[in-house]
Design a protein around this motif. Structure first.
Motif: not given
Length: 141
Positions: A57-78
């Motif tokens: 459950t903790l690994a899943t929580r970390i992955t969810g956070c990473a996905q949210r960061l990845a979406r922001r990175m894709k937008t921010l850094y193109s």
């Protein structure tokens, strides 16, 4: 938490970090020695030496956070891709790297760069019998 663990000290607030996200169980912050701008780490606040020690459950929580960061990175850094990986090379506290990939080899093993950084080389394929043997050894019992 251990007093000698760098990431435990960051999680407790004893050491500063450029925080990106925090809740009661995890913390995301910028890597001090990034592969590329935006390279982030996501850690559990509790001390688990390696990623395989994390409760699922903790690994899943970390992955969810990473996905949210990845979406922001894709937008921010193109960028088209963002890498997520656990290494545990320098700090024995489970931590996920989230890295915007500006270049195909930003997070690539040297095995793929045999022909230089501007190309991609396929490592040799293992024989089918060896692959079958490895697969049978790795399957959970």
């Amino acid at each position: 938490m251990t007093d000698s663990c760098l990431f435990c000290r960051i999680a407790s607030g004893a050491l500063p970090a450029h925080k990106l996200y925090e809740d009661e169980a995890i913390l995301a912050f910028l890597d001090l020695h990034p592969i590329r701008a935006g390279h982030a780490l996501v850690i559990p606040k509790a001390h688990y030496p390696w990623f395989e020690d994390l409760p699922e459950t903790l690994a899943t929580r970390i992955t969810g956070c990473a996905q949210r960061l990845a979406r922001r990175m894709k937008t921010l850094y193109s960028v088209e891709r963002v890498a997520l990986f656990y290494t545990g090379i320098h700090v024995a506290h489970a931590h996920a790297h989230v890295v915007p990939m500006f270049h195909p080899h930003d997070v690539t093993s040297q095995a793929y760069m045999a022909e230089g950084v501007d190309s991609y080389a396929m490592p040799p394929q293992l024989p089918a019998a060896e692959m079958q043997d490895i697969a049978s050894q790795l399957r959970p019992t």
